[in-house]
Design an enzyme around this catalytic site. Structure first.
Site, PDB file in Angstrom:
ATOM      1  N   SER A 196     -10.570  15.739  43.529  1.00  0.00           N
ATOM      2  CA  SER A 196      -9.964  15.990  44.842  1.00  0.00           C
ATOM      3  C   SER A 196      -9.486  17.430  44.888  1.00  0.00           C
ATOM      4  CB  SER A 196      -8.752  15.084  45.034  1.00  0.00           C
ATOM      5  OG  SER A 196      -7.715  15.471  44.138  1.00  0.00           O
ATOM      6  N   ASP A 197      -9.516  18.047  46.072  1.00  0.00           N
ATOM      7  CA  ASP A 197      -8.768  19.300  46.177  1.00  0.00           C
ATOM      8  C   ASP A 197      -7.315  18.925  45.904  1.00  0.00           C
ATOM      9  OD1 ASP A 197      -7.889  21.847  46.514  1.00  0.00           O
ATOM     10  OD2 ASP A 197      -8.814  22.160  48.471  1.00  0.00           O
ATOM     11  N   TRP A 198      -6.546  19.933  45.542  1.00  0.00           N
ATOM     12  CA  TRP A 198      -5.198  19.638  45.048  1.00  0.00           C
ATOM     13  C   TRP A 198      -4.322  18.975  46.130  1.00  0.00           C
ATOM     14  CZ3 TRP A 198      -8.292  20.673  41.589  1.00  0.00           C
ATOM     15  CH2 TRP A 198      -7.947  20.921  40.278  1.00  0.00           C
ATOM     16  N   GLY A 199      -4.110  17.702  45.958  1.00  0.00           N
ATOM     17  CA  GLY A 199      -3.290  16.959  46.918  1.00  0.00           C
ATOM     18  C   GLY A 199      -4.097  16.390  48.063  1.00  0.00           C
ATOM     19  N   ALA A 200      -5.420  16.306  47.898  1.00  0.00           N
ATOM     20  CA  ALA A 200      -6.260  15.875  49.030  1.00  0.00           C
ATOM     21  C   ALA A 200      -6.443  14.366  49.124  1.00  0.00           C
ATOM     22  CB  ALA A 200      -7.634  16.539  48.948  1.00  0.00           C
TER      23      ALA A 200
END
Ligand code: BGC
Length: 764
Positions: free
Chosen positions: A231-235
């Protein structure tokens, strides 16, 4: 590690341990399991240098990371149009990762530049998916050749920073395929990134991280991706459904709440344990690809890599204007370097890609080592913290410009004008810089502008200055590269990988970009960048593919090895390119294809091939391209596949997207069938153009012709000399006339007759 061994390890894990492998240990590390010999490895931003942060660090680039080399950003490297060069940058990055024990670098960033306003355009490659995907593939190949992973990001359609965590990029299937997915497709298929990063945004309402269609069906099943999706960071939106959709690794892990949710879902029978096993297998596979191929001898050679960064940047810069051959500069000229960026260049963008650079080399400093630039003076001219004129600096700069034979103005976008996290509001340089250009022009005719920016800007002084050199965000050694190009030690060879429009209002998505609360509507469809400007025959400041050199090239002898082909074959295209100037140089041979006129809307031409070629003065080379079905195709939404329509296509060599210089033709025959459903509302024009349909219709037509009333009417029409309705007009009217209307206008025709004909057509 072999699949069986990995599966064996997984069989020894508890459910909690397996769920744990589906998220990181902290911001930058994956979890290890000591008792099973699974190491914890590190991942790091990316993409144009290493941002290795200490434990517990933030990811916004606020805290310092370890010193590393800041290479030119994507905006610059794409302009090189040079796969080998980017592969080389990748190899250096891979080597640095091995030296710093980083298993995967979080890049390349390969989203399409839908609008010049996207705050992150500086990291991205192009408005054209082919250029974007080819450049990304080269970087991936380079990095992974050192047994270090990459993360192709941000998959997919993350084309704005505004509300990037919730925004939905809303578009039709064809646009998504031809532009936004295509930017990833080539690189995933060709270079096989070890990991792909799913983006924050939604597409047509669904979070990409929750989408089985994108993460599994397209990425893995269609394109053959075999690594893990992170995931993108926090996605992550919904961890359990995202895992089932194919999002294998969540970063960062937060307080591991989602690991617990995965365990709970399995225990409650809501998630199949095999889904967790599969994600673990993918994550472990990539961990071991790295750890089993560690190069513990690798050294981070800062000095050497800094030099390489300068060499790479020199190949990226785009010479946009060189009137009266103002460049290169010579040792007998008094030269004024004006502008803050001559001394402290802007060379990288803000946000997660921000590198703690090893050293920064300015053009002013580099000039000291270059004899041609022996007589350089400097004046700061402006500050960039605030957009305001500082009289003293401006006056001093004007004085320095007046005393010189030639003035080089170093301009650009300040950090706060473009960054990850927000979009630009306009395309202008700071007013204080534009004003400085005007003041300098009042006292000095010979002005060259060097630009440091991550995306297209408006240049109100474009027609008044003699030279413009686009350096982009060229990395920590940008100053040396700029000085060498100004002095003619390096011959500029970059080409724009994005259009520079005349005004923001001209951009294809001007009316919608940044509008809408949580929905970005991609109304321009496939008409992104040059596809729009060329189709509308619009004037631009500098077109896509544009760039000058200190020498001149001529193209000749375009050859296609066949006159026609089916969509299962390919055609070889060759063209000769000659350096007809006096010095060695490089050019980018660009191949564009124009589709025949058809019902389906297509851009007037599209780039389907490019090669960077190096030529000594007087040298000639032959460049060859191989074009297959894809070069002629659009995405057909009836068959959900690429489709090359029947017809004659133009294959052209262009100086840039606006200027074609050679053209050949090829007839392409599709073998794919587009299913047709006929009805009484099928129009006559369509039927008359379709030979198969005509064959079916012939007997019915004959029968109808025997009908006296119909024949009388046809004859009357044919003999009509009144000029009210001539044959041409009749044909044009018939074009859009549905079959059923024959019932109203042609006496004697029966509905049953037409229905029988439609049935027969549907049997085709
Ligand atoms: C960015 C990514 C980056 C990640 C880790 C995110 O905010 O969008 O590009 O790799 O942070 O820093």
């Amino acid at each position: 590690m072999e699949k069986e061994k990995i599966q064996n390890l997984i069989s020894q894990m508890t459910l909690e341990e397996k769920a744990g492998m589906c998220s990181g240990a902290d911001f930058w590390h994956l979890k290890g399991i000591e008792r099973l010999g699974i190491p914890s490895v590190m991942v790091t931003d990316g993409p144009h240098g290493l941002r290795k942060q200490a434990q517990g660090a933030d990811h916004l680039g606020i805290n310092e990371s370890e010193k590393a080399i800041c290479f030119p950003a994507g905006c610059a490297t794409a302009s090189s149009f040079d796969r080998d060069l980017i592969r080389r940058q990748g190899e250096l990055l891979g080597q640095e990762c091995q030296a710093m024990d980083v298993s995967t670098i979080l890049g390349p960033a390969m989203n399409i530049k839908r609008s010049p306003l996207c705050g992150r355009n500086f990291e991205y490659y192009s408005e054209d998916p082919f250029v974007s995907t080819e450049m990304a593939a080269a970087l991936i190949e380079g990095i992974q050749s050192k047994n270090v992973g990459t993360s192709a990001k941000h998959f997919v359609a993350n084309n704005q920073e505004k509300r990037r965590m919730t925004n939905s990029s809303d578009m039709d299937e064809r646009t998504l395929r031809e532009i936004y997915l295509a930017s990833f497709e080539g690189a995933v298929k060709k270079a096989k990134p070890w990991t792909v990063m799913s983006s924050y945004n939604r597409v047509n309402g669904e979070f990409v991280g929750d989408s089985k269609e994108y993460l599994t069906e397209i990425l893995r099943e269609e394109w053959g991706f075999d690594g893990y999706v992170v995931s993108d960071w926090g996605a992550v939106n919904d961890r359990v459904s995202s895992l089932a959709a194919g999002l294998d690794l969540e970063m960062p892990p937060g307080d591991f709440e989602n690991d617990r949710l995965i365990v709970k879902a399995v225990r409650e029978g809501k998630l199949d344990e095999s889904v967790v096993d599969q994600a673990c297998e993918r994550v472990l596979d990539v961990i071991f690809r790295y750890t089993e191929n560690r190069d513990t001898e690798a050294v981070f050679d800062y000095e050497k890599d800094h030099e390489a960064a300068a060499e790479i940047e020199a190949e990226c810069m785009v010479l946009l204007k060189n009137e009266n051959e103002i460049l290169p500069l010579t040792s007998d000229q008094k030269i004024a370097f004006i502008g803050k960026y001559a001394k402290t260049p802007r060379y990288q963008g803000g946000g997660s890609s921000h590198i703690n650079s090893w050293k920064v080399e300015s053009a002013l400093e580099a000039a000291k080592e270059i004899p041609e630039l022996a007589n350089v003076t400097f004046a700061e001219g402006y500050q960039d913290e605030k957009d305001e004129v500082i009289e003293e600096l401006q006056n001093e700069a004007v004085k320095a410009a007046a005393k010189a034979d030639v003035t080089v103005l170093f301009l650009g976008l300040p950090d706060n004008f473009e960054s990850e996290g927000y979009d630009r509001k306009h395309m202008n340089l700071p007013d204080c810089q534009n004003e400085l250009v005007q003041k300098v022009l009042e006292v000095q005719k010979h002005v060259v502008v060097v630009l440091h920016n991550g995306s297209a800007v408006v240049m109100p002084w474009k027609d008044q200055v003699e030279g413009i050199l686009e350096a982009y965000l060229g990395g920590e050694a940008v100053g040396k590269a700029v000085a060498e190009v100004l002095a003619g030690r390096k011959n500029p060879s970059g080409r724009l990988a994005e259009t520079f429009p005349l005004r923001l209002e001209d951009t294809p998505c001007y009316l919608t970009y940044g509008k809408g609360f949580d929905n970005a509507v991609y109304q321009e469809g496939v008409f992104v960048g040059y596809r729009y400007y060329t189709s509308r025959k619009m004037e631009t400041a500098f077109p896509f593919g544009y760039g000058l050199s200190y020498t001149t090239f001529a193209y000749s002898d375009l050859q296609l090895d066949k006159k026609e082909m089916s969509d299962k074959e390919h055609v070889e295209v060759s063209v000769k390119v000659k350096n007809i100037g006096k010095r060695a140089g490089k050019t980018v041979v660009q191949l564009y294809v124009a589709a025949p006129e058809a019902e389906v809307v297509r851009p007037v031409r599209e780039l389907r091939g490019f090669e960077k070629v190096s030529l000594e003065a007087g040298e000639e080379k032959t460049v060859t391209f191989t074009l297959d079905e894809r070069a002629f195709s659009y995405w057909n939404t009836q068959i959900h596949d690429w489709y090359a329509e029947e017809g004659s296509y133009q294959v052209m060599i262009g100086e840039n997207a606006d200027q074609m210089c050679l053209s050949g033709e090829i007839l392409v025959h599709p073998t794919k069938e587009i299913p047709k459903v006929y009805s009484l509302n099928t129009c006559l024009g369509e039927l008359m153009r379709d030979p198969k349909a005509q064959a079916v219709m012939a007997p019915f037509m004959q029968e109808m012709a025997q009908n006296d009333a119909a024949t009388d009417m046809a004859e009357a029409n044919a003999n009509d000399q009144s000029g009210v309705v001539n044959q041409e007009m009749m044909a044009a009217m018939m074009e859009g006339m549905p079959l059923r209307q024959l019932l109203s206008f042609v006496p004697g025709i029966k509905r049953e007759m037409l229905e029988q004909m439609v049935n027969a057509l549907n049997q085709l």
